[in-house]
Design a protein around this motif. Structure first.
Motif, mmCIF file in Angstrom:
data_model
loop_
_atom_site.group_PDB
_atom_site.id
_atom_site.type_symbol
_atom_site.label_atom_id
_atom_site.label_comp_id
_atom_site.label_asym_id
_atom_site.label_seq_id
_atom_site.Cartn_x
_atom_site.Cartn_y
_atom_site.Cartn_z
ATOM 1 N N ILE A 5 25.880 -4.530 -16.962
ATOM 2 C CA ILE A 5 25.089 -3.477 -17.437
ATOM 3 C C ILE A 5 24.476 -4.122 -19.029
ATOM 4 N N GLY A 6 23.578 -3.390 -18.336
ATOM 5 C CA GLY A 6 22.826 -4.633 -19.804
ATOM 6 C C GLY A 6 22.127 -5.439 -19.318
ATOM 7 N N PRO A 7 21.214 -5.925 -19.796
ATOM 8 C CA PRO A 7 21.084 -7.788 -19.382
ATOM 9 C C PRO A 7 22.060 -8.918 -19.819
ATOM 10 N N ARG A 8 21.643 -9.656 -18.230
ATOM 11 C CA ARG A 8 22.740 -10.581 -18.080
ATOM 12 C C ARG A 8 22.944 -11.782 -19.816
ATOM 13 N N PRO A 9 22.592 -12.443 -20.133
ATOM 14 C CA PRO A 9 22.665 -13.016 -21.078
ATOM 15 C C PRO A 9 21.928 -14.842 -19.891
ATOM 16 N N PRO A 10 21.496 -15.223 -21.033
ATOM 17 C CA PRO A 10 21.142 -16.597 -19.908
ATOM 18 C C PRO A 10 22.298 -17.439 -20.029
ATOM 19 N N SER A 11 22.183 -18.526 -19.339
ATOM 20 C CA SER A 11 23.075 -19.631 -18.589
ATOM 21 C C SER A 11 22.907 -21.030 -19.663
ATOM 22 N N ARG A 14 17.678 -22.649 -17.010
ATOM 23 C CA ARG A 14 16.647 -21.510 -15.928
ATOM 24 C C ARG A 14 16.885 -21.303 -15.133
ATOM 25 N N ALA A 15 17.331 -22.215 -13.524
ATOM 26 C CA ALA A 15 16.970 -22.082 -12.513
ATOM 27 C C ALA A 15 18.213 -21.175 -12.134
ATOM 28 N N VAL A 16 19.281 -21.508 -12.802
ATOM 29 C CA VAL A 16 20.285 -20.368 -13.002
ATOM 30 C C VAL A 16 20.348 -18.841 -12.809
ATOM 31 N N ALA A 21 18.953 -13.510 -11.692
ATOM 32 C CA ALA A 21 17.950 -12.087 -11.758
ATOM 33 C C ALA A 21 17.117 -11.812 -10.956
ATOM 34 N N ASP A 22 16.794 -12.565 -9.745
ATOM 35 C CA ASP A 22 16.879 -12.547 -8.628
ATOM 36 C C ASP A 22 17.395 -11.363 -8.202
ATOM 37 N N PHE A 23 19.237 -12.061 -8.182
ATOM 38 C CA PHE A 23 20.388 -11.203 -6.944
ATOM 39 C C PHE A 23 19.839 -9.330 -7.658
ATOM 40 N N ASP A 24 20.341 -9.531 -9.091
ATOM 41 C CA ASP A 24 20.494 -8.427 -10.024
ATOM 42 C C ASP A 24 19.475 -7.362 -9.562
#
Length: 68
Positions: A5-11, A14-16, A21-24
């Protein structure tokens, strides 16, 4: 299974972040699309783990390090 739920925190990579993001986004598809997205993300993340170290993040993109 729990749902993110909510935006995923950045890892910090950038590639990951793009792969995740595509998976979500694909999780809104039907079961066949979700399975294909999971397999694709798995392959892409494995490739990323074996790729050379990425350049450091740009200004404002870095994650804070551990506190001393």
């Amino acid at each position: 299974m729990s749902e993110h739920i909510g935006p995923r925190p950045p890892s910090g990579d950038r590639a990951v972040d793009e792969i995740l993001a595509d998976f979500d986004t694909a999780m809104g598809q039907g079961p066949a699309g979700q399975v294909a997205a999971a397999a694709s993300a798995h392959r892409a993340l494995q490739q990323r783990l074996t790729a050379p170290t990425p350049p450091p993040p740009g200004p404002g993109e870095a994650r804070p390090g551990p506190r001393a």
